[in-house]
Design a protein around this motif. Structure first.
Motif, PDB file in Angstrom:
ATOM      1  N   GLY A 205      -7.648  62.339 -95.433  1.00  0.00           N
ATOM      2  CA  GLY A 205      -8.166  61.078 -95.945  1.00  0.00           C
ATOM      3  C   GLY A 205      -9.504  61.281 -96.627  1.00  0.00           C
ATOM      4  O   GLY A 205     -10.344  62.040 -96.141  1.00  0.00           O
ATOM      5  N   VAL A 206      -9.682  60.642 -97.771  1.00  0.00           N
ATOM      6  CA  VAL A 206     -10.969  60.660 -98.470  1.00  0.00           C
ATOM      7  C   VAL A 206     -11.538  59.258 -98.392  1.00  0.00           C
ATOM      8  O   VAL A 206     -10.929  58.301 -98.886  1.00  0.00           O
ATOM      9  CB  VAL A 206     -10.807  61.087 -99.943  1.00  0.00           C
ATOM     10  N   ASP A 207     -12.703  59.109 -97.747  1.00  0.00           N
ATOM     11  CA  ASP A 207     -13.266  57.777 -97.576  1.00  0.00           C
ATOM     12  C   ASP A 207     -14.021  57.340 -98.824  1.00  0.00           C
ATOM     13  O   ASP A 207     -14.088  58.069 -99.823  1.00  0.00           O
ATOM     14  CB  ASP A 207     -14.138  57.707 -96.305  1.00  0.00           C
ATOM     15  N   ASP A 345      -8.947  54.191-114.453  1.00  0.00           N
ATOM     16  CA  ASP A 345     -10.076  54.850-115.093  1.00  0.00           C
ATOM     17  C   ASP A 345      -9.967  56.361-114.966  1.00  0.00           C
ATOM     18  O   ASP A 345      -9.451  56.888-113.984  1.00  0.00           O
ATOM     19  CB  ASP A 345     -11.371  54.350-114.426  1.00  0.00           C
ATOM     20  N   VAL A 346     -10.495  57.058-115.973  1.00  0.00           N
ATOM     21  CA  VAL A 346     -10.419  58.519-115.985  1.00  0.00           C
ATOM     22  C   VAL A 346     -11.090  59.137-114.763  1.00  0.00           C
ATOM     23  O   VAL A 346     -10.668  60.200-114.280  1.00  0.00           O
ATOM     24  CB  VAL A 346     -11.053  59.073-117.287  1.00  0.00           C
ATOM     25  N   GLU A 347     -12.130  58.493-114.220  1.00  0.00           N
ATOM     26  CA  GLU A 347     -12.797  59.040-113.030  1.00  0.00           C
ATOM     27  C   GLU A 347     -11.882  58.974-111.810  1.00  0.00           C
ATOM     28  O   GLU A 347     -11.889  59.875-110.971  1.00  0.00           O
ATOM     29  CB  GLU A 347     -14.098  58.271-112.761  1.00  0.00           C
ATOM     30  N   ILE A 348     -11.116  57.901-111.720  1.00  0.00           N
ATOM     31  CA  ILE A 348     -10.154  57.795-110.615  1.00  0.00           C
ATOM     32  C   ILE A 348      -9.044  58.824-110.804  1.00  0.00           C
ATOM     33  O   ILE A 348      -8.623  59.487-109.848  1.00  0.00           O
ATOM     34  CB  ILE A 348      -9.567  56.371-110.545  1.00  0.00           C
ATOM     35  N   ARG A 349      -8.594  58.986-112.026  1.00  0.00           N
ATOM     36  CA  ARG A 349      -7.564  59.989-112.303  1.00  0.00           C
ATOM     37  C   ARG A 349      -8.035  61.379-111.868  1.00  0.00           C
ATOM     38  O   ARG A 349      -7.272  62.151-111.297  1.00  0.00           O
ATOM     39  CB  ARG A 349      -7.264  60.043-113.802  1.00  0.00           C
ATOM     40  N   ARG A 350      -9.302  61.686-112.160  1.00  0.00           N
ATOM     41  CA  ARG A 350      -9.816  63.023-111.896  1.00  0.00           C
ATOM     42  C   ARG A 350      -9.756  63.382-110.419  1.00  0.00           C
ATOM     43  O   ARG A 350      -9.351  64.481-110.056  1.00  0.00           O
ATOM     44  CB  ARG A 350     -11.250  63.150-112.426  1.00  0.00           C
ATOM     45  N   GLN A 399     -17.033  70.766 -99.409  1.00  0.00           N
ATOM     46  CA  GLN A 399     -17.203  69.353 -99.078  1.00  0.00           C
ATOM     47  C   GLN A 399     -18.295  68.736 -99.935  1.00  0.00           C
ATOM     48  O   GLN A 399     -18.160  67.618-100.435  1.00  0.00           O
ATOM     49  CB  GLN A 399     -17.550  69.223 -97.588  1.00  0.00           C
ATOM     50  N   ALA A 400     -19.385  69.463-100.126  1.00  0.00           N
ATOM     51  CA  ALA A 400     -20.506  68.942-100.916  1.00  0.00           C
ATOM     52  C   ALA A 400     -20.095  68.748-102.372  1.00  0.00           C
ATOM     53  O   ALA A 400     -20.435  67.737-102.996  1.00  0.00           O
ATOM     54  CB  ALA A 400     -21.701  69.891-100.818  1.00  0.00           C
ATOM     55  N   ARG A 401     -19.370  69.732-102.924  1.00  0.00           N
ATOM     56  CA  ARG A 401     -18.928  69.609-104.327  1.00  0.00           C
ATOM     57  C   ARG A 401     -17.979  68.439-104.496  1.00  0.00           C
ATOM     58  O   ARG A 401     -18.036  67.704-105.482  1.00  0.00           O
ATOM     59  CB  ARG A 401     -18.246  70.915-104.772  1.00  0.00           C
ATOM     60  N   TRP A 402     -17.062  68.287-103.514  1.00  0.00           N
ATOM     61  CA  TRP A 402     -16.111  67.179-103.599  1.00  0.00           C
ATOM     62  C   TRP A 402     -16.837  65.839-103.554  1.00  0.00           C
ATOM     63  O   TRP A 402     -16.545  64.937-104.334  1.00  0.00           O
ATOM     64  CB  TRP A 402     -15.106  67.290-102.450  1.00  0.00           C
ATOM     65  N   ALA A 403     -17.796  65.692-102.636  1.00  0.00           N
ATOM     66  CA  ALA A 403     -18.529  64.437-102.508  1.00  0.00           C
ATOM     67  C   ALA A 403     -19.311  64.133-103.786  1.00  0.00           C
ATOM     68  O   ALA A 403     -19.399  62.979-104.221  1.00  0.00           O
ATOM     69  CB  ALA A 403     -19.473  64.504-101.304  1.00  0.00           C
ATOM     70  N   MET A 404     -19.863  65.178-104.423  1.00  0.00           N
ATOM     71  CA  MET A 404     -20.601  64.984-105.670  1.00  0.00           C
ATOM     72  C   MET A 404     -19.668  64.515-106.776  1.00  0.00           C
ATOM     73  O   MET A 404     -19.988  63.612-107.547  1.00  0.00           O
ATOM     74  CB  MET A 404     -21.280  66.304-106.072  1.00  0.00           C
ATOM     75  N   ARG A 405     -18.480  65.115-106.834  1.00  0.00           N
ATOM     76  CA  ARG A 405     -17.504  64.723-107.845  1.00  0.00           C
ATOM     77  C   ARG A 405     -17.023  63.291-107.607  1.00  0.00           C
ATOM     78  O   ARG A 405     -16.600  62.601-108.526  1.00  0.00           O
ATOM     79  CB  ARG A 405     -16.312  65.693-107.803  1.00  0.00           C
ATOM     80  N   TRP A 406     -17.084  62.868-106.361  1.00  0.00           N
ATOM     81  CA  TRP A 406     -16.565  61.563-105.996  1.00  0.00           C
ATOM     82  C   TRP A 406     -17.474  60.419-106.431  1.00  0.00           C
ATOM     83  O   TRP A 406     -17.025  59.284-106.568  1.00  0.00           O
ATOM     84  CB  TRP A 406     -16.357  61.515-104.477  1.00  0.00           C
ATOM     85  N   LYS A 407     -18.742  60.691-106.651  1.00  0.00           N
ATOM     86  CA  LYS A 407     -19.699  59.613-106.961  1.00  0.00           C
ATOM     87  C   LYS A 407     -19.287  58.770-108.168  1.00  0.00           C
ATOM     88  O   LYS A 407     -19.291  57.543-108.096  1.00  0.00           O
ATOM     89  CB  LYS A 407     -21.109  60.204-107.153  1.00  0.00           C
ATOM     90  N   PRO A 408     -18.943  59.384-109.313  1.00  0.00           N
ATOM     91  CA  PRO A 408     -18.504  58.546-110.447  1.00  0.00           C
ATOM     92  C   PRO A 408     -17.246  57.747-110.112  1.00  0.00           C
ATOM     93  O   PRO A 408     -17.097  56.598-110.543  1.00  0.00           O
ATOM     94  CB  PRO A 408     -18.230  59.566-111.564  1.00  0.00           C
ATOM     95  N   ALA A 409     -16.333  58.371-109.326  1.00  0.00           N
ATOM     96  CA  ALA A 409     -15.105  57.666-108.962  1.00  0.00           C
ATOM     97  C   ALA A 409     -15.393  56.466-108.088  1.00  0.00           C
ATOM     98  O   ALA A 409     -14.717  55.434-108.176  1.00  0.00           O
ATOM     99  CB  ALA A 409     -14.151  58.621-108.250  1.00  0.00           C
ATOM    100  N   LEU A 410     -16.402  56.568-107.236  1.00  0.00           N
ATOM    101  CA  LEU A 410     -16.753  55.460-106.353  1.00  0.00           C
ATOM    102  C   LEU A 410     -17.123  54.219-107.161  1.00  0.00           C
ATOM    103  O   LEU A 410     -16.740  53.097-106.816  1.00  0.00           O
ATOM    104  CB  LEU A 410     -17.916  55.857-105.443  1.00  0.00           C
TER     105      LEU A 410
END
Length: 427
Positions: A205-207, A345-350, A399-410
């Motif tokens: 799960g990704v919160d 949105d492209v960020e969600i797609r990514r 985990q850190a890289r994933w969380a950073m990538r997640w910011k625009p998607a949020l």
């Protein structure tokens, strides 16, 4: 006379201890004795230290030193010793004499009753088991490294201690909302009458803050192809543990899962794993065409709309359908579950496109499973997969890289799913 500072007293005591140890080492060498080994000095010193500590504990328990009668002439006294072998980290198996008292009320601390291991043997055994070693290989490891005899049954009992922990982990409460849940299978050889491949499913799960967590592990049936009823059980388990909403469920051709998702989490969108779809496509073609085929596939999964993606697919079918008819057949079968993310949105797609969340976990699972070859039971396989999961670093660089990538998607999720997003302070 001024009191000697504590630090200086400690340094002086250390120097005295070092000098004493140096004398013991010199004497042992002069006698031609080993420092380590089965009859070495280290084992002798370890036994002496443990026996001295036990005698001190007995003195505290009785209230009088050895060879001294208790005050008043009556009371509990020493009553000889009993032999015991314990396993230590530094010296392997060590034979010691444990003092006894006549009343039988002495409860030693440094070597407790029925305690046979003064070491991190349990932790080492569990770690080796998680890396895929069999109980026999772990037993041989301790014999080679520690000179200690630990049976396969003992190793099995040690690793079985994690079963209760695993059950608690599988029942732990979860968050209320997950932006995405990735579900994938790893196939493990299990001996159930005869050795056969069994799927074991992991859900990550990704919160809404971009943090990943393995939500659970489930054993599938021989041959896979789980029914909607099976997936209803898995998803109901997540719901009973507190999950109220999931935006996307990302999976790879798990039949029965989409219907179960619609029943348990009706607002969730089932999305086919695009990476798996691309890899499956390339497997049908000659390697020399992979680069060209990958470029043609990109026109489909990066299309701005579903209509544009279909146009890209028709071009793909026309170009590759004749030499490789299985490719268009694969995409037609997956189309309904492939297209949902194209509407976002492209960020969600990514973040939905990337399967790093579960691929890195699967690679760890495969290493541990591959080392074992096969497992005697379903529980033995689950135990190993759980131990691998437990050993993951929750603050690792991935985990850190994933969380950073997640910011625009949020930000994109906050707009697209505004009516389902919790208040900002609850993120």
């Amino acid at each position: 006379m001024p009191k000697e500072p504590k630090k200086e007293r400690s340094s002086r005591a250390t120097a005295v201890e070092r000098a004493a140890v140096a004398q013991l080492v010199k004497a042992a060498r002069a006698r031609g004795e080993d420092i380590t080994g089965p009859d070495g000095l280290l084992k002798s010193i370890t036994a002496t230290v443990l026996e001295t500590a036990l005698e001190e504990e007995m003195t505290d328990h009785l209230g009088h030193a050895k060879h001294h009668a208790p005050e008043g002439g009556a009371g509990n006294i020493r009553n000889g010793t009993r032999a015991k072998t314990v396993l230590t980290d530094a010296a392997g198996e060590v034979d010691i004499e444990v003092p006894r008292d006549r009343a039988g009320t002495f409860e030693p601390v440094i070597v407790a009753k029925r305690q046979r291991r003064l070491t991190d043997v349990d932790a080492v055994a569990i770690s080796l088991y998680a890396k895929g070693l069999t109980t026999g290989e772990i037993s041989a490891h301790f014999a080679e490294v520690y000179g200690a005899s630990i049976s396969k049954d003992t190793v099995s009992r040690i690793t079985d201690k994690v079963v209760e922990e695993m059950q608690a982990w599988c029942a732990r409460p979860l968050l209320g909302i997950y932006a995405a849940v990735f579900i994938d299978a790893i196939y493990v050889k299990v001996r159930d009458g005869q050795v056969g491949n069994r799927p074991f499913y992991a859900a990550i799960g990704v919160d809404l803050a971009g943090h990943r967590d393995v939500l659970g592990l489930w054993a599938g049936t021989a041959g896979g192809g789980e029914s909607a009823k099976y997936w209803m059980g898995v998803l109901t388990d997540l719901k009973n543990r507190g999950v109220g909403d999931i935006f996307f469920v990302v999976c790879d051709g798990l039949k029965g899962l989409p219907d179960a998702v619609n029943s348990v989490f009706p607002l969730a969108i089932v999305q086919a794993c695009v990476i798996h779809l691309i890899r499956a496509t390339l497997r049908y073609a000659s390697r020399k065409y992979w680069d060209q085929l990958a470029r043609d596939l990109k026109a489909i999964y990066t299309a701005p709309t579903v209509e544009a993606a279909w146009a890209g697919f028709e071009e793909l079918e026309e170009k590759w359908g004749k030499p490789y008819p299985a490719i268009p057949k694969l995409w037609r079968a997956a189309w309904e579950e492939f297209t949902p993310f194209l509407a976002y949105d492209v960020e969600i797609r990514r973040v939905l496109f990337s399967t790093n969340a579960i691929e890195s976990l699967n690679s760890r699972y495969r290493r541990a499973v591959g080392a074992r070859g096969h497992f005697p039971t379903e529980q033995a396989a689950l135990k190993t997969l759980y131990l691998v999961t437990r050993g993951l670093d929750p603050k690792g660089t991935g985990q850190a890289r994933w969380a950073m990538r997640w910011k625009p998607a949020l930000n994109a999720f906050a707009i697209t799913f505004a009516d389902r997003m919790p208040a900002a302070e609850n993120l």
